[in-house]
Design a protein around this motif. Structure first.
Motif, PDB file in Angstrom:
ATOM      1  N   THR A  39      56.266 -42.885 -34.371  1.00 21.83           N
ATOM      2  CA  THR A  39      56.710 -41.510 -34.112  1.00 21.83           C
ATOM      3  C   THR A  39      58.159 -41.261 -34.504  1.00 21.83           C
ATOM      4  N   VAL A  40      58.804 -42.245 -35.120  1.00 18.55           N
ATOM      5  CA  VAL A  40      60.180 -42.064 -35.595  1.00 18.55           C
ATOM      6  C   VAL A  40      60.197 -42.271 -37.104  1.00 18.55           C
ATOM      7  N   SER A  41      61.247 -41.749 -37.732  1.00 18.58           N
ATOM      8  CA  SER A  41      61.366 -41.924 -39.179  1.00 18.58           C
ATOM      9  C   SER A  41      62.802 -42.290 -39.533  1.00 18.58           C
ATOM     10  N   VAL A  42      62.972 -42.817 -40.716  1.00 17.96           N
ATOM     11  CA  VAL A  42      64.286 -43.271 -41.192  1.00 17.96           C
ATOM     12  C   VAL A  42      65.269 -42.104 -41.176  1.00 17.96           C
ATOM     13  N   GLY A  43      66.467 -42.381 -40.671  1.00 17.23           N
ATOM     14  CA  GLY A  43      67.530 -41.383 -40.637  1.00 17.23           C
ATOM     15  C   GLY A  43      67.673 -40.678 -39.305  1.00 17.23           C
ATOM     16  N   GLN A  44      66.651 -40.737 -38.447  1.00 13.45           N
ATOM     17  CA  GLN A  44      66.746 -40.097 -37.143  1.00 13.45           C
ATOM     18  C   GLN A  44      67.697 -40.867 -36.240  1.00 13.45           C
ATOM     19  N   LYS A  45      68.349 -40.139 -35.332  1.00 10.71           N
ATOM     20  CA  LYS A  45      69.164 -40.768 -34.311  1.00 10.71           C
ATOM     21  C   LYS A  45      68.303 -40.864 -33.056  1.00 10.71           C
ATOM     22  N   VAL A  46      68.336 -42.028 -32.416  1.00  7.78           N
ATOM     23  CA  VAL A  46      67.492 -42.283 -31.251  1.00  7.78           C
ATOM     24  C   VAL A  46      68.311 -42.922 -30.138  1.00  7.78           C
ATOM     25  N   PRO A  89      60.404 -54.127 -41.364  1.00  8.87           N
ATOM     26  CA  PRO A  89      59.840 -54.432 -40.049  1.00  8.87           C
ATOM     27  C   PRO A  89      58.313 -54.477 -40.097  1.00  8.87           C
ATOM     28  N   LEU A  90      57.753 -55.281 -39.210  1.00  7.77           N
ATOM     29  CA  LEU A  90      56.310 -55.431 -39.131  1.00  7.77           C
ATOM     30  C   LEU A  90      55.777 -54.699 -37.898  1.00  7.77           C
ATOM     31  N   ALA A  91      54.502 -54.348 -37.934  1.00  5.11           N
ATOM     32  CA  ALA A  91      53.767 -53.758 -36.803  1.00  5.11           C
ATOM     33  C   ALA A  91      54.533 -52.590 -36.184  1.00  5.11           C
ATOM     34  N   ASP A  92      54.823 -52.674 -34.875  1.00  5.30           N
ATOM     35  CA  ASP A  92      55.468 -51.563 -34.161  1.00  5.30           C
ATOM     36  C   ASP A  92      56.971 -51.753 -34.026  1.00  5.30           C
ATOM     37  N   ARG A  93      57.579 -52.465 -34.941  1.00  7.99           N
ATOM     38  CA  ARG A  93      59.024 -52.723 -34.893  1.00  7.99           C
ATOM     39  C   ARG A  93      59.791 -51.648 -35.672  1.00  7.99           C
ATOM     40  N   VAL A  94      61.023 -51.400 -35.206  1.00  8.18           N
ATOM     41  CA  VAL A  94      61.923 -50.434 -35.831  1.00  8.18           C
ATOM     42  C   VAL A  94      63.283 -51.097 -35.961  1.00  8.18           C
ATOM     43  N   ILE A  95      63.916 -50.957 -37.107  1.00  5.00           N
ATOM     44  CA  ILE A  95      65.273 -51.482 -37.301  1.00  5.00           C
ATOM     45  C   ILE A  95      66.253 -50.329 -37.143  1.00  5.00           C
ATOM     46  N   VAL A  96      67.231 -50.524 -36.251  1.00  2.00           N
ATOM     47  CA  VAL A  96      68.224 -49.487 -35.986  1.00  2.00           C
ATOM     48  C   VAL A  96      69.625 -50.047 -36.165  1.00  2.00           C
ATOM     49  N   LYS A  97      70.550 -49.124 -36.418  1.00  2.00           N
ATOM     50  CA  LYS A  97      71.963 -49.473 -36.571  1.00  2.00           C
ATOM     51  C   LYS A  97      72.735 -48.649 -35.553  1.00  2.00           C
ATOM     52  N   ASP A  98      73.603 -49.310 -34.766  1.00  2.00           N
ATOM     53  CA  ASP A  98      74.379 -48.604 -33.747  1.00  2.00           C
ATOM     54  C   ASP A  98      75.257 -47.541 -34.373  1.00  2.00           C
ATOM     55  N   GLN A 150      84.313 -51.275 -23.718  1.00  2.00           N
ATOM     56  CA  GLN A 150      83.333 -50.297 -24.150  1.00  2.00           C
ATOM     57  C   GLN A 150      81.927 -50.812 -23.880  1.00  2.00           C
ATOM     58  N   GLU A 151      81.049 -49.903 -23.474  1.00  2.00           N
ATOM     59  CA  GLU A 151      79.660 -50.271 -23.261  1.00  2.00           C
ATOM     60  C   GLU A 151      78.949 -50.381 -24.600  1.00  2.00           C
ATOM     61  N   LYS A 152      77.869 -51.160 -24.614  1.00  2.00           N
ATOM     62  CA  LYS A 152      77.048 -51.247 -25.809  1.00  2.00           C
ATOM     63  C   LYS A 152      76.465 -49.862 -26.082  1.00  2.00           C
ATOM     64  N   PRO A 153      76.584 -49.370 -27.306  1.00  2.00           N
ATOM     65  CA  PRO A 153      76.057 -48.033 -27.591  1.00  2.00           C
ATOM     66  C   PRO A 153      74.543 -47.991 -27.447  1.00  2.00           C
ATOM     67  N   GLN A 154      74.049 -46.869 -26.940  1.00  2.00           N
ATOM     68  CA  GLN A 154      72.619 -46.705 -26.797  1.00  2.00           C
ATOM     69  C   GLN A 154      72.060 -45.766 -27.863  1.00  2.00           C
ATOM     70  N   ILE A 155      72.935 -45.058 -28.563  1.00  2.00           N
ATOM     71  CA  ILE A 155      72.484 -44.177 -29.635  1.00  2.00           C
ATOM     72  C   ILE A 155      72.562 -44.950 -30.937  1.00  2.00           C
ATOM     73  N   ALA A 156      71.465 -44.920 -31.682  1.00  2.00           N
ATOM     74  CA  ALA A 156      71.388 -45.671 -32.935  1.00  2.00           C
ATOM     75  C   ALA A 156      70.691 -44.824 -33.997  1.00  2.00           C
ATOM     76  N   ALA A 196      64.174 -41.882 -26.666  1.00  2.00           N
ATOM     77  CA  ALA A 196      64.220 -40.471 -27.054  1.00  2.00           C
ATOM     78  C   ALA A 196      64.757 -40.342 -28.476  1.00  2.00           C
ATOM     79  N   ILE A 197      64.461 -39.199 -29.075  1.00  2.00           N
ATOM     80  CA  ILE A 197      65.008 -38.832 -30.385  1.00  2.00           C
ATOM     81  C   ILE A 197      66.105 -37.814 -30.132  1.00  2.00           C
TER      82      ILE A 197
END
Length: 94
Positions: free
Chosen positions: A57-64, A5-14, A32-38, A91-92
């Motif tokens: 302010t986030v790092s790889v492996g955190q759930k958000v 990812p570039l700049a302020d982008r974050v890649i997340v997996k549901d 089912q609703e789209k999950p919000q925790i990733a 949120a984290i």
């Protein structure tokens, strides 16, 4: 393929969602609703974005918790990923 990812982008997996309600009713995929925790997969470097200095302010492996309709969904190597801005992360989860 590897995404960076570039700049302020974050890649997340549901994160997998519950397929049953508390009462034991099995939900179909459509109801089912789209999950919000990733889970954070990759984090951009931050830096100067739109004239503001952004510190990641986030790092790889955190759930958000991600804003419900935020980001861009991509499919890489049969895996669905979502690219979001840092400010779309609400949120984290500890």
């Amino acid at each position: 393929m590897n995404l960076k990812p570039l700049a302020d982008r974050v890649i997340v997996k549901d994160v997998e969602v519950e397929e049953k309600t508390n009462g034991g009713i099995i939900l179909s995929a459509q109801s089912q609703e789209k999950p919000q925790i990733a889970e954070v997969v990759a984090v951009g470097p931050g830096g100067l974005v739109d004239g503001n200095d952004v510190k990641m302010t986030v790092s790889v492996g955190q759930k958000v918790i991600v804003s419900k309709y935020a980001g861009t969904e991509v499919k890489i190597d049969d895996e669905k990923l979502n690219i979001v801005k840092l400010n779309d992360i609400l949120a984290i989860v500890d």
